[in-house]
Write an enzyme that holds these catalytic residues in place. Structure first.
Site, PDB file in Angstrom:
ATOM      1  N   SER A 168       0.827  -1.209   0.000  1.00 17.28           N
ATOM      2  CA  SER A 168       0.000   0.000   0.000  1.00 17.28           C
ATOM      3  C   SER A 168       0.861   1.259   0.000  1.00 17.28           C
ATOM      4  O   SER A 168       2.032   1.242   0.403  1.00 17.28           O
ATOM      5  CB  SER A 168      -0.923   0.013   1.215  1.00 17.28           C
ATOM      6  OG  SER A 168      -0.191   0.270   2.401  1.00 17.28           O
TER       7      SER A 168
ATOM      8  N   ARG B  10     -13.296  -0.690  17.549  1.00 16.92           N
ATOM      9  CA  ARG B  10     -12.877   0.233  18.614  1.00 16.92           C
ATOM     10  C   ARG B  10     -13.386   1.651  18.344  1.00 16.92           C
ATOM     11  O   ARG B  10     -13.926   2.314  19.234  1.00 16.92           O
ATOM     12  CB  ARG B  10     -11.343   0.246  18.707  1.00 16.92           C
ATOM     13  CG  ARG B  10     -10.781   1.381  19.574  1.00 16.92           C
ATOM     14  CD  ARG B  10      -9.281   1.518  19.394  1.00 16.92           C
ATOM     15  NE  ARG B  10      -8.888   1.839  18.028  1.00 16.92           N
ATOM     16  CZ  ARG B  10      -8.911   3.071  17.513  1.00 16.92           C
ATOM     17  NH1 ARG B  10      -9.307   4.088  18.249  1.00 16.92           N
ATOM     18  NH2 ARG B  10      -8.537   3.280  16.261  1.00 16.92           N
ATOM     19  N   ARG B  11     -13.201   2.096  17.119  1.00 12.75           N
ATOM     20  CA  ARG B  11     -13.684   3.435  16.777  1.00 12.75           C
ATOM     21  C   ARG B  11     -15.209   3.490  16.824  1.00 12.75           C
ATOM     22  O   ARG B  11     -15.783   4.467  17.315  1.00 12.75           O
ATOM     23  CB  ARG B  11     -13.184   3.826  15.380  1.00 12.75           C
ATOM     24  CG  ARG B  11     -11.689   4.103  15.321  1.00 12.75           C
ATOM     25  CD  ARG B  11     -11.251   4.468  13.915  1.00 12.75           C
ATOM     26  NE  ARG B  11      -9.825   4.750  13.864  1.00 12.75           N
ATOM     27  CZ  ARG B  11      -9.002   4.309  12.912  1.00 12.75           C
ATOM     28  NH1 ARG B  11      -9.484   3.565  11.927  1.00 12.75           N
ATOM     29  NH2 ARG B  11      -7.714   4.607  12.925  1.00 12.75           N
TER      30      ARG B  11
ATOM     31  N   THR C 104      -9.082   5.345  -1.021  1.00 11.20           N
ATOM     32  CA  THR C 104     -10.426   4.766  -1.130  1.00 11.20           C
ATOM     33  C   THR C 104     -11.332   5.305  -0.038  1.00 11.20           C
ATOM     34  O   THR C 104     -12.486   5.677  -0.294  1.00 11.20           O
ATOM     35  CB  THR C 104     -10.347   3.234  -1.027  1.00 11.20           C
ATOM     36  OG1 THR C 104      -9.565   2.721  -2.117  1.00 11.20           O
ATOM     37  CG2 THR C 104     -11.733   2.608  -1.077  1.00 11.20           C
ATOM     38  N   ARG C 105     -10.837   5.364   1.175  1.00 14.20           N
ATOM     39  CA  ARG C 105     -11.679   5.792   2.299  1.00 14.20           C
ATOM     40  C   ARG C 105     -12.064   7.262   2.195  1.00 14.20           C
ATOM     41  O   ARG C 105     -13.228   7.621   2.382  1.00 14.20           O
ATOM     42  CB  ARG C 105     -10.955   5.502   3.618  1.00 14.20           C
ATOM     43  CG  ARG C 105     -10.751   4.009   3.841  1.00 14.20           C
ATOM     44  CD  ARG C 105     -10.143   3.711   5.186  1.00 14.20           C
ATOM     45  NE  ARG C 105      -9.797   2.290   5.284  1.00 14.20           N
ATOM     46  CZ  ARG C 105      -9.803   1.588   6.408  1.00 14.20           C
ATOM     47  NH1 ARG C 105     -10.130   2.170   7.545  1.00 14.20           N
ATOM     48  NH2 ARG C 105      -9.472   0.319   6.414  1.00 14.20           N
TER      49      ARG C 105
ATOM     50  N   SER D  48     -12.977  -0.139  12.094  1.00 15.01           N
ATOM     51  CA  SER D  48     -12.535  -0.488  13.443  1.00 15.01           C
ATOM     52  C   SER D  48     -13.683  -0.554  14.440  1.00 15.01           C
ATOM     53  O   SER D  48     -14.332   0.462  14.712  1.00 15.01           O
ATOM     54  CB  SER D  48     -11.520   0.562  13.921  1.00 15.01           C
ATOM     55  OG  SER D  48     -11.332   0.499  15.313  1.00 15.01           O
TER      56      SER D  48
ATOM     57  N   ARG E  63     -13.585  -0.846   4.203  1.00 12.68           N
ATOM     58  CA  ARG E  63     -12.208  -1.304   4.014  1.00 12.68           C
ATOM     59  C   ARG E  63     -11.575  -0.420   2.952  1.00 12.68           C
ATOM     60  O   ARG E  63     -12.230   0.361   2.286  1.00 12.68           O
ATOM     61  CB  ARG E  63     -12.181  -2.763   3.536  1.00 12.68           C
ATOM     62  CG  ARG E  63     -12.535  -3.816   4.563  1.00 12.68           C
ATOM     63  CD  ARG E  63     -11.463  -4.025   5.611  1.00 12.68           C
ATOM     64  NE  ARG E  63     -10.134  -4.249   5.065  1.00 12.68           N
ATOM     65  CZ  ARG E  63      -9.653  -5.437   4.696  1.00 12.68           C
ATOM     66  NH1 ARG E  63     -10.433  -6.514   4.773  1.00 12.68           N
ATOM     67  NH2 ARG E  63      -8.419  -5.556   4.238  1.00 12.68           N
ATOM     68  N   GLY E  64     -10.263  -0.590   2.756  1.00 12.17           N
ATOM     69  CA  GLY E  64      -9.591   0.110   1.670  1.00 12.17           C
ATOM     70  C   GLY E  64      -8.462   0.987   2.159  1.00 12.17           C
ATOM     71  O   GLY E  64      -8.298   1.230   3.358  1.00 12.17           O
ATOM     72  N   ASN E  65      -7.666   1.471   1.195  1.00 13.56           N
ATOM     73  CA  ASN E  65      -6.544   2.332   1.529  1.00 13.56           C
ATOM     74  C   ASN E  65      -7.011   3.756   1.802  1.00 13.56           C
ATOM     75  O   ASN E  65      -8.221   4.051   1.762  1.00 13.56           O
ATOM     76  CB  ASN E  65      -5.495   2.287   0.415  1.00 13.56           C
ATOM     77  CG  ASN E  65      -6.057   2.727  -0.937  1.00 13.56           C
ATOM     78  OD1 ASN E  65      -6.976   3.538  -1.014  1.00 13.56           O
ATOM     79  ND2 ASN E  65      -5.500   2.182  -2.011  1.00 13.56           N
TER      80      ASN E  65
ATOM     81  N   CYS F 219      -6.267  -7.744  17.513  1.00 14.77           N
ATOM     82  CA  CYS F 219      -6.087  -6.411  16.942  1.00 14.77           C
ATOM     83  C   CYS F 219      -7.392  -5.744  16.524  1.00 14.77           C
ATOM     84  O   CYS F 219      -7.461  -4.519  16.427  1.00 14.77           O
ATOM     85  CB  CYS F 219      -5.157  -6.496  15.730  1.00 14.77           C
ATOM     86  SG  CYS F 219      -3.534  -7.166  16.096  1.00 14.77           S
TER      87      CYS F 219
ATOM     88  N   THR G 294     -15.677   3.557   9.093  1.00 16.97           N
ATOM     89  CA  THR G 294     -14.477   3.067   9.759  1.00 16.97           C
ATOM     90  C   THR G 294     -14.490   1.549   9.741  1.00 16.97           C
ATOM     91  O   THR G 294     -15.554   0.933   9.817  1.00 16.97           O
ATOM     92  CB  THR G 294     -14.384   3.555  11.224  1.00 16.97           C
ATOM     93  OG1 THR G 294     -13.258   2.908  11.842  1.00 16.97           O
ATOM     94  CG2 THR G 294     -15.636   3.227  12.009  1.00 16.97           C
TER      95      THR G 294
ATOM     96  N   LYS H 194       0.336  -1.358  15.555  1.00 21.44           N
ATOM     97  CA  LYS H 194      -1.028  -1.717  15.971  1.00 21.44           C
ATOM     98  C   LYS H 194      -1.544  -2.963  15.256  1.00 21.44           C
ATOM     99  O   LYS H 194      -2.509  -3.579  15.713  1.00 21.44           O
ATOM    100  CB  LYS H 194      -1.987  -0.547  15.744  1.00 21.44           C
ATOM    101  CG  LYS H 194      -2.268  -0.173  14.311  1.00 21.44           C
ATOM    102  CD  LYS H 194      -3.190   1.037  14.233  1.00 21.44           C
ATOM    103  CE  LYS H 194      -3.473   1.460  12.805  1.00 21.44           C
ATOM    104  NZ  LYS H 194      -4.246   0.468  12.052  1.00 21.44           N
ATOM    105  N   ASP H 195      -0.891  -3.370  14.145  1.00 23.71           N
ATOM    106  CA  ASP H 195      -1.312  -4.572  13.418  1.00 23.71           C
ATOM    107  C   ASP H 195      -0.662  -5.841  13.957  1.00 23.71           C
ATOM    108  O   ASP H 195      -1.067  -6.945  13.572  1.00 23.71           O
ATOM    109  CB  ASP H 195      -0.955  -4.445  11.931  1.00 23.71           C
ATOM    110  CG  ASP H 195      -1.770  -3.379  11.206  1.00 23.71           C
ATOM    111  OD1 ASP H 195      -2.878  -3.067  11.682  1.00 23.71           O
ATOM    112  OD2 ASP H 195      -1.281  -2.859  10.185  1.00 23.71           O
TER     113      ASP H 195
END
Length: 346
Positions: free
Chosen positions: A29, A152-153, A179-180, A150, A174-176, A271, A148, A97-98
């Site tokens: 990415s 968590r978010r 994309t987001r 996540s 999802r996406g880079n 994660c 999102t 974080k991953d």
């Protein structure tokens, strides 16, 4: 997370001298290439060796399923670790974080460089803040749609909107980065939430409407930090590579993220579980004297959260930082955190 190898080991310079390029494994990415490129520059300066980027596709890059469904733990790192163990690359760069909290045998996180901004950032249409988006629903209009990937978010955004007397609709995406943000530019979503560190690294932080305060939205454990990983005893370089890479380690970042990831591990969460954590190093004038660790676990609809914090002297070692995280996790579990997590790393 194991302690970094000792800095300046006697064979560190000699063991790396006069050889070909070091092969640095990275995801494909734009964000991964940007952050790996910065580490590559630092490794070149440190070792005097050329460094070439080796692009590796991970399962997380191929799958189109939401991370919570495929069990986010390790999906972006396993292929890189396999390449390290197979000798196909010499070192790898991960978003910390991953990384799963269990370290594979034979590999070492040689360095955790200085952390970038750990906060989440909002990219919203019409320059709106989160409070403005949350205020749309009570007026009888549909809730603002915020994307999102996540849990968590989602948990914290929904809880924050309710605390403001409003509501939002969190939409899994999802996406880079392109994309987001494209979902907002096209009008499909009202906003997306991304890591501020990632936006900084790809030069797009100027598009953020707001950096979300950590009092409202705690980041993922380790967010904003990178991990430089290698084989503990390299077949060519021995321990010299790990020892040399350890010179890129930032001790303050290491102790903070160790506490955060220890909390995550003690909660037996992966994660993609709805867990946030942040360790702040608190200064008295110019001297850092204390560390505050905050943690949160919640249901994705935001109706139930367990939020706790603890403050104490800055741990003098990674082991001390890990104990710090375990202690807060035990308090959170006693308050019912286990029942709020959708993913358990059992």
């Amino acid at each position: 997370m194991p302690a970094a190898p000792p800095v300046g080991a006697p064979d560190a310079a000699a063991g790396l001298a006069g050889r070909g390029p070091l092969r640095l494994g990275t995801r494909r990415s734009k964000l991964a290439m940007a952050q790996s490129g910065k580490v590559a520059d630092a490794v070149r300066a440190l070792t005097g060796r050329p460094v070439e980027l080796v692009e590796i596709t991970t399962y997380g890059d191929i799958s189109r399923e939401h991370l919570a469904r495929i069990g986010g733990t390790g999906v972006f790192v396993s292929a890189l670790r396999d390449a390290l163990l197979a000798g196909e690359i010499d070192l790898a760069v991960h978003s910390l974080k991953d990384l799963p909290t269990t370290q594979p045998e034979g590999l070492v996180i040689a360095a955790v460089p200085e952390r970038e901004d750990p906060r989440d950032a909002l990219v919203a249409r019409d320059g709106r803040t989160f409070a403005e988006l949350a205020a749309l629903a009570p007026a009888g209009r549909p809730a603002a749609r915020i994307g999102t990937g996540s849990p968590r978010r989602m948990a914290q955004l929904n809880a924050w909107a309710a605390a403001l007397g409003g509501a939002v609709e969190t939409v899994p995406i999802r996406g880079n980065v392109d994309t987001r943000i494209g979902y907002v530019r096209s009008g499909e979503l009202d906003a997306v939430v991304l890591a501020a560190a990632g936006l900084h690294r790809v030069g797009r932080i100027g598009e953020a409407t707001e950096k979300l305060p950590v009092d409202a939205v705690l980041p993922a454990p380790g967010q904003g930090a990178l991990a430089v990983e290698c084989v503990a005893a390299h077949r060519v370089h021995g321990t010299a590579l790990a020892a040399r890479l350890a010179e890129l380690d930032d001790p303050r970042t290491r102790v903070a993220v160790t506490a955060e990831r220890s909390l995550l591990a003690a909660l037996e969460a992966g994660c993609s579980a709805p867990v946030g954590a942040l360790a702040d190093l608190l200064a008295d004038g110019q001297t850092v004297t204390e560390m505050r660790l905050r943690g949160v676990v919640g249901t994705t609809d935001g109706t139930a959260l367990v939020q706790l914090s603890t403050t104490g002297p800055v741990p003098s070692s990674p082991d001390g930082a890990a104990a710090f995280g375990r202690e807060l996790a035990a308090e959170m579990l006693a308050k019912g955190a286990a029942g709020l997590m959708g993913e358990r790393a059992l």
